[in-house]
Design a protein around this motif. Structure first.
Motif, mmCIF file in Angstrom:
data_model
loop_
_atom_site.group_PDB
_atom_site.id
_atom_site.type_symbol
_atom_site.label_atom_id
_atom_site.label_comp_id
_atom_site.label_asym_id
_atom_site.label_seq_id
_atom_site.Cartn_x
_atom_site.Cartn_y
_atom_site.Cartn_z
ATOM 1 N N VAL A 234 0.786 -1.016 0.064
ATOM 2 C CA VAL A 234 -0.098 -0.059 -0.047
ATOM 3 C C VAL A 234 0.835 1.201 0.047
ATOM 4 C CG1 VAL A 234 -1.717 1.304 1.202
ATOM 5 C CG2 VAL A 234 -1.980 -1.260 0.975
ATOM 6 N N LEU B 118 -5.701 4.486 -6.427
ATOM 7 C CA LEU B 118 -4.663 3.577 -5.618
ATOM 8 C C LEU B 118 -5.105 2.303 -5.687
ATOM 9 C CD1 LEU B 118 -2.748 3.696 -3.037
ATOM 10 C CD2 LEU B 118 -4.885 4.252 -1.712
ATOM 11 N N LYS B 119 -6.464 2.094 -5.875
ATOM 12 C CA LYS B 119 -6.899 0.609 -6.048
ATOM 13 C C LYS B 119 -6.378 -0.133 -7.393
ATOM 14 C CE LYS B 119 -11.506 0.411 -6.524
ATOM 15 N NZ LYS B 119 -12.050 -0.374 -7.643
ATOM 16 N N LEU C 40 -2.587 -0.782 -6.942
ATOM 17 C CA LEU C 40 -2.703 -2.147 -6.003
ATOM 18 C C LEU C 40 -2.903 -3.235 -6.601
ATOM 19 C CD1 LEU C 40 -4.045 -0.993 -2.365
ATOM 20 C CD2 LEU C 40 -1.985 -2.232 -2.782
ATOM 21 N N GLU C 41 -3.888 -3.285 -7.531
ATOM 22 C CA GLU C 41 -4.478 -4.440 -8.283
ATOM 23 C C GLU C 41 -3.205 -4.800 -9.240
ATOM 24 O OE1 GLU C 41 -9.121 -3.814 -7.925
ATOM 25 O OE2 GLU C 41 -8.009 -3.256 -9.701
ATOM 26 N N LYS D 293 -0.557 -6.493 -7.316
ATOM 27 C CA LYS D 293 -1.068 -7.842 -6.833
ATOM 28 C C LYS D 293 -1.289 -8.764 -7.974
ATOM 29 C CE LYS D 293 -3.258 -7.253 -2.476
ATOM 30 N NZ LYS D 293 -4.542 -7.349 -1.706
ATOM 31 N N VAL E 82 -8.588 -5.841 -4.880
ATOM 32 C CA VAL E 82 -8.162 -5.563 -3.415
ATOM 33 C C VAL E 82 -8.874 -5.874 -2.391
ATOM 34 C CG1 VAL E 82 -7.887 -3.275 -1.992
ATOM 35 C CG2 VAL E 82 -7.394 -3.027 -4.292
#
Lengths: 148, 193
Positions: free
Chosen positions: B130, B180-181, B184-185, B188, B193
């Motif tokens: 994050v 941000l989402k 992050l995705e 990952k 998320v």
């Protein structure tokens, strides 16, 4: 209300910034819209992950030295400013004296003296022109009071 | 605890009591807040310390430009954020790739340069991800995330600091969190998320 209108409400809902009426409006929309409902769940998860982050605190020594460092910066800033001002004054004075010596020295050819004076005249015109342009734009800048 | 927008101390310092002692009191009252804002914006301890101290020094130099009606903290915050954003811009330009990379090899350039994981406490894999993702956001998006999550400001307080209305704050937060989402995705490998 459209889904777009509810995006902002969704943020305020997540952050506890909605009043009862707005909360009710959003909940009514969420009950009908699976897409917004899913998005809200994702944002909730993201918020929880972000809220878990705590920035690390520096050692006590850092805070003890903090003020001294700020004070040194202020002091050095004043030192640099005074030195720069004195430097400019000395450079102007030195330049003036140098030109005076060259102009009054009978051993220097007339051609060199004239060339030097013309160069100084040219530099002065350039400087005045730039300053006048800056001043004009500054006076006529409609956005000068706008915070950048 | 005083509100972040409390301007009683600074205005006294700036316009009435202009002594070294008053400035010292003021710096000590606000140093942690300034440091953590800078840390959130630039992502590492050394730069945050340097920039927050520089902001106090600049505030002292320009203290006469704050009038008695002006709220102090938003004024100081503008100095601090401008310094941080200018620093980020310089850091971006400083990032250079070596010219002699062998063919087919790529350099793993981090998406959040300068964002050091040790800036966060009690680290784990998720927190590191994050934090890295926050570092990859545009400064204007990162700023609202920091003010909301790390400084715990209300929308009203954020609007005052950013010289905009609450609607703009809400909208910016939406796009910041959305981005941000997405980041992050990506980190990952496409997992939600």
């Amino acid at each position: 209300m459209t889904c777009r209108d509810n995006k902002d409400l969704m943020m305020a809902y997540l952050d506890g910034e909605l009043d009862d009426k707005q909360t009710k409006m959003l909940q009514e929309h969420l009950a009908q819209c699976t897409q917004c409902s899913k998005e809200l769940e994702e944002f909730k998860s993201l918020k929880s992950m972000t809220d878990n982050i705590v920035l690390s605190e520096p050692e006590d020594q850092v805070w003890q030295r903090y003020w001294d460092n700020v004070y040194n910066r202020v002091e050095r800033g004043i030192g640099w400013m005074l030195m720069s001002m004195a430097g400019v004054c000395l450079a102007v004075f030195g330049g003036f004296k140098m030109v005076e010596c060259i102009v009054t020295d009978p051993s220097v050819s007339l051609f060199l003296k004239v060339a030097l004076l013309v160069m100084i005249l040219g530099l002065s015109i350039l400087l005045i022109s730039i300053m006048r342009e800056r001043l004009y734009f500054w006076k006529h800048d409609r956005y000068r009071h706008v915070r950048r | 605890m005083n509100s972040i927008l409390d301007n009683s101390i600074p205005v006294e310092w700036s316009l009435v009591d202009d002594t070294k002692e008053a400035f010292e009191t003021f710096v000590k009252a606000h140093m942690k807040k300034a440091y953590f804002v800078a840390l959130g914006l630039v992502g590492n301890h050394d730069d945050a310390l340097e920039l927050s101290q520089e902001a106090f020094s600049k505030a002292y130099q320009h203290r006469r430009s704050l009038n008695a009606q002006g709220k102090f903290y938003p004024w100081f915050y503008q100095i601090l954020r401008n310094l941080c954003i200018s620093h980020l811009r310089k850091r971006k330009h400083r990032r250079t790739l070596p010219m002699d990379m062998p063919d087919g090899q790529t350099l793993d350039v981090p998406s959040s340069p300068g964002f050091e994981p040790d800036a966060i406490a009690e680290r784990n894999e998720t927190k590191d991800l994050v934090w890295k993702a926050i570092g990859a956001l545009e400064p204007k998006h990162r700023e609202v995330i920091i003010l909301r999550h790390f400084q715990n400001l209300s929308y009203e307080e954020m609007a005052q600091l950013l010289f905009c209305n609450k609607g703009t704050v809400t909208s910016r937060l939406y796009y910041a969190r959305k981005r941000l989402k997405e980041v992050l995705e990506q980190e990952k490998g496409g997992q939600p998320v």
